[in-house]
Design an enzyme around this catalytic site. Structure first.
Site, PDB file in Angstrom:
ATOM      1  CD1 TRP A  29      -3.100  -1.097   0.519  1.00  0.00           C
ATOM      2  CD2 TRP A  29      -1.788  -2.403   1.777  1.00  0.00           C
ATOM      3  NE1 TRP A  29      -3.735  -2.300   0.672  1.00  0.00           N
ATOM      4  CE2 TRP A  29      -2.963  -3.128   1.439  1.00  0.00           C
ATOM      5  CE3 TRP A  29      -0.821  -3.038   2.558  1.00  0.00           C
ATOM      6  CZ2 TRP A  29      -3.200  -4.431   1.847  1.00  0.00           C
ATOM      7  CZ3 TRP A  29      -1.052  -4.342   2.967  1.00  0.00           C
ATOM      8  CH2 TRP A  29      -2.225  -5.031   2.612  1.00  0.00           C
TER       9      TRP A  29
ATOM     10  CG  HIS B 241      -6.629  -1.351   3.361  1.00  0.00           C
ATOM     11  ND1 HIS B 241      -6.083  -2.597   3.471  1.00  0.00           N
ATOM     12  CD2 HIS B 241      -6.188  -0.692   4.467  1.00  0.00           C
ATOM     13  CE1 HIS B 241      -5.350  -2.692   4.561  1.00  0.00           C
ATOM     14  NE2 HIS B 241      -5.402  -1.556   5.188  1.00  0.00           N
TER      15      HIS B 241
ATOM     16  NE  ARG C 253      -4.602   1.047  -1.872  1.00  0.00           N
ATOM     17  CZ  ARG C 253      -4.838  -0.226  -2.107  1.00  0.00           C
ATOM     18  NH1 ARG C 253      -4.209  -0.845  -3.087  1.00  0.00           N
ATOM     19  NH2 ARG C 253      -5.689  -0.903  -1.364  1.00  0.00           N
TER      20      ARG C 253
ATOM     21  CD  GLN D 175     -10.008  -1.078  -0.695  1.00  0.00           C
ATOM     22  OE1 GLN D 175     -10.088  -1.278   0.513  1.00  0.00           O
ATOM     23  NE2 GLN D 175      -8.958  -1.450  -1.396  1.00  0.00           N
TER      24      GLN D 175
ATOM     25  CB  VAL E 260      -7.178 -13.017   5.155  1.00  0.00           C
ATOM     26  CG1 VAL E 260      -8.306 -12.072   5.465  1.00  0.00           C
ATOM     27  CG2 VAL E 260      -6.395 -12.567   3.944  1.00  0.00           C
TER      28      VAL E 260
ATOM     29  CB  ALA F 216     -12.487  -9.944   5.928  1.00  0.00           C
TER      30      ALA F 216
HETATM   31  C1  FA5 Z   1      -6.933  -4.512  -0.210  1.00  0.00           C
HETATM   32  O1  FA5 Z   1      -6.901  -3.305  -0.145  1.00  0.00           O
HETATM   33  C2  FA5 Z   1      -7.412  -5.359   0.906  1.00  0.00           C
HETATM   34  N1  FA5 Z   1      -7.663  -4.544   2.051  1.00  0.00           N
HETATM   35  C3  FA5 Z   1      -8.643  -6.155   0.495  1.00  0.00           C
HETATM   36  C4  FA5 Z   1      -8.983  -7.250   1.443  1.00  0.00           C
HETATM   37  C5  FA5 Z   1      -9.906  -7.015   2.442  1.00  0.00           C
HETATM   38  C6  FA5 Z   1      -8.403  -8.509   1.357  1.00  0.00           C
HETATM   39  C7  FA5 Z   1     -10.251  -8.020   3.345  1.00  0.00           C
HETATM   40  C8  FA5 Z   1      -8.723  -9.501   2.224  1.00  0.00           C
HETATM   41  C9  FA5 Z   1      -9.652  -9.270   3.211  1.00  0.00           C
HETATM   42  P1  FA5 Z   1      -6.244  -4.531  -2.721  1.00  0.00           P
HETATM   43  O2  FA5 Z   1      -5.063  -3.657  -2.575  1.00  0.00           O
HETATM   44  O3  FA5 Z   1      -6.114  -5.650  -3.711  1.00  0.00           O
HETATM   45  O4  FA5 Z   1      -6.662  -5.187  -1.333  1.00  0.00           O
HETATM   46  O5  FA5 Z   1      -7.513  -3.655  -3.116  1.00  0.00           O
HETATM   47  C10 FA5 Z   1      -8.806  -4.193  -3.155  1.00  0.00           C
HETATM   48  C11 FA5 Z   1      -9.579  -3.619  -4.347  1.00  0.00           C
HETATM   49  O6  FA5 Z   1      -9.541  -2.212  -4.311  1.00  0.00           O
HETATM   50  C12 FA5 Z   1      -8.950  -3.984  -5.700  1.00  0.00           C
HETATM   51  O7  FA5 Z   1      -9.411  -5.228  -6.143  1.00  0.00           O
HETATM   52  C13 FA5 Z   1      -9.442  -2.871  -6.576  1.00  0.00           C
HETATM   53  O8  FA5 Z   1     -10.735  -3.147  -7.035  1.00  0.00           O
HETATM   54  C14 FA5 Z   1      -9.504  -1.700  -5.629  1.00  0.00           C
HETATM   55  N2  FA5 Z   1      -8.338  -0.836  -5.810  1.00  0.00           N
HETATM   56  C15 FA5 Z   1      -7.119  -0.984  -5.276  1.00  0.00           C
HETATM   57  N3  FA5 Z   1      -6.287  -0.001  -5.659  1.00  0.00           N
HETATM   58  C16 FA5 Z   1      -7.003   0.807  -6.462  1.00  0.00           C
HETATM   59  C17 FA5 Z   1      -6.733   2.018  -7.190  1.00  0.00           C
HETATM   60  N4  FA5 Z   1      -5.557   2.612  -7.144  1.00  0.00           N
HETATM   61  N5  FA5 Z   1      -7.717   2.578  -7.928  1.00  0.00           N
HETATM   62  C18 FA5 Z   1      -8.932   1.980  -7.965  1.00  0.00           C
HETATM   63  N6  FA5 Z   1      -9.267   0.852  -7.308  1.00  0.00           N
HETATM   64  C19 FA5 Z   1      -8.314   0.268  -6.577  1.00  0.00           C
END
Ligand code: FA5
Length: 341
Positions: free
Chosen positions: A156, A171, A197, A211, A254, A308
């Site tokens: 992140w 997130h 981010r 999210q 997780v 989750a």
């Molecule tokens: C997470 O942020 C984890 N907190 C998700 C999670 C929650 C996993 C609970 C397990 C249990 P990730 O970095 O992959 O995961 O982001 C999750 C979703 O947020 C991505 O699949 C995407 O749809 C969205 N996302 C992430 N970064 C961006 C971005 N820069 N712009 C738009 N959407 C984004």
């Protein structure tokens, strides 16, 4: 003197009859009745008359003045009425023209999709909660099993408000700990909200995006609950015949961690440009809540288990509505926004 007065009166009345507008009328008034006008000029000659004639001639002046003033007022009223009539004619409202419809506001596509997603989970017994966008390191990382200096922090790209403790949440997962520390199981919540981010923008990445987090904790929850609920969600959100695939993924909070993909809606799993030939499109990260996370909020991991997930609603909307670029969402171009209601 009397003849001159009668001649002046007759001429002035004739001129008045020819006056065609209010501007000309004012000119006539100044010229005839004004303080240096023709009537006053003639009146000055009164002083030269024998005193015996003066009262009668003076009276004649008064009569002439009254007659001219009366004629002026009449003409003025007539011209005013004419001017009003002309103005009304010029401003005539065409009552047969179609009306202008008032512009009605509509929901932003992100708001719409969040509502669709949360509606599904509410129907499954989840509650919707929200949390702070300016967050503490404690909740964004520490209580999610990501200690200082843990390499997973690189997942992140964080924007700090007051380093090292205050940041913009990267997130919605910090709400897992915030919810669990203030209530005992069973827990079933979904958390929509903005995340930030420090990353370069492109067609699928924004530095500010939404999210939706989901968290369920209770006795006896298993991976089957996670898969069943999220597959039902995919069928409701996309198509009743959509297929889901879960593969191993890593998130420190997780264990095991997975990502969920859906069969490509364009080629139905055969392989195309949209799914990059794989037949699958990844839509969320998920997993069974790590026992350390449960422990840190005071839950007994021997007794309780949980699952989750976290998904990006803009990415879901992009798939559902065939939106090619995430940057359309937040540049406020009405041509884009007006397509949703
Ligand atoms: C997470 O942020 C984890 N907190 C998700 C999670 C929650 C996993 C609970 C397990 C249990 P990730 O970095 O992959 O995961 O982001 C999750 C979703 O947020 C991505 O699949 C995407 O749809 C969205 N996302 C992430 N970064 C961006 C971005 N820069 N712009 C738009 N959407 C984004």
């Amino acid at each position: 003197m009397r003849e001159k007065l009668a001649a002046l009166q007759a001429r002035a009345l004739a001129e008045l009859a020819d006056v065609g507008d209010l501007e000309a009328l004012e000119g006539w008034r100044i010229r005839v009745l004004g303080s240096r006008g023709e009537l006053r000029e003639l009146q000055r000659g009164l002083g030269g008359l024998p005193p015996a004639e003066r009262p009668a001639v003076g009276q004649a002046f008064n009569q002439a003045k009254n007659a001219l003033e009366g004629a002026f007022a009449e003409r003025q009223a007539a011209l005013n009425a004419l001017a009003l009539e002309r103005e009304l004619a010029a401003q005539r409202v065409d009552v047969t023209l179609p009306g202008r419809p008032p512009s009605v506001g509509r929901l932003h596509p992100t708001t719409l999709i969040i509502k669709q997603i949360t509606d599904f989970f509410v129907s499954m017994g989840f509650q919707v909660v929200e949390g702070p966008e300016v967050e503490r390191d404690l909740y964004n990382f520490e209580l999610l099993n990501i200690p200082q200096d843990h390499p997973a922090r690189d997942m992140w790209d964080t924007i700090y408000v007051d380093p090292p403790e205050v940041l913009l949440r990267t997130h919605t997962s910090p709400m897992q700990a915030r919810v669990m520390e203030r209530q005992q199981p069973p827990v079933r919540v979904v958390v929509p909200g903005r995340c930030y981010r420090y990353e370069a923008q492109d067609a699928t990445h924004e530095w500010m995006f939404y999210q939706i987090e989901g968290l369920a904790v209770d006795e006896g929850l298993t991976m089957a609950d996670l898969k069943g609920t999220l597959s039902a969600f995919a069928r409701r959100m996309f198509r009743p015949d959509v297929r889901t695939r879960f593969r191993c993924d890593y998130f420190p909070f997780v264990e095991p961690g997975v990502d969920m993909s859906i069969s490509c809606h364009v080629c139905n799993g055969v392989g195309c440009r949209v799914c990059k030939g794989t037949g699958w499109i990844e839509i969320l990260g998920a997993g069974m809540v790590h026992p350390r996370v449960l422990e840190m909020v005071g839950y007994d991991p021997e007794r309780y288990s949980g699952w989750a997930f976290g998904m990006g609603p803009e990415r879901i909307a992009m798939l559902k509505y065939d939106i090619p670029d995430i940057r359309y969402f937040y540049v406020n171009d009405l041509r884009f926004l007006e397509q949703f209601r």
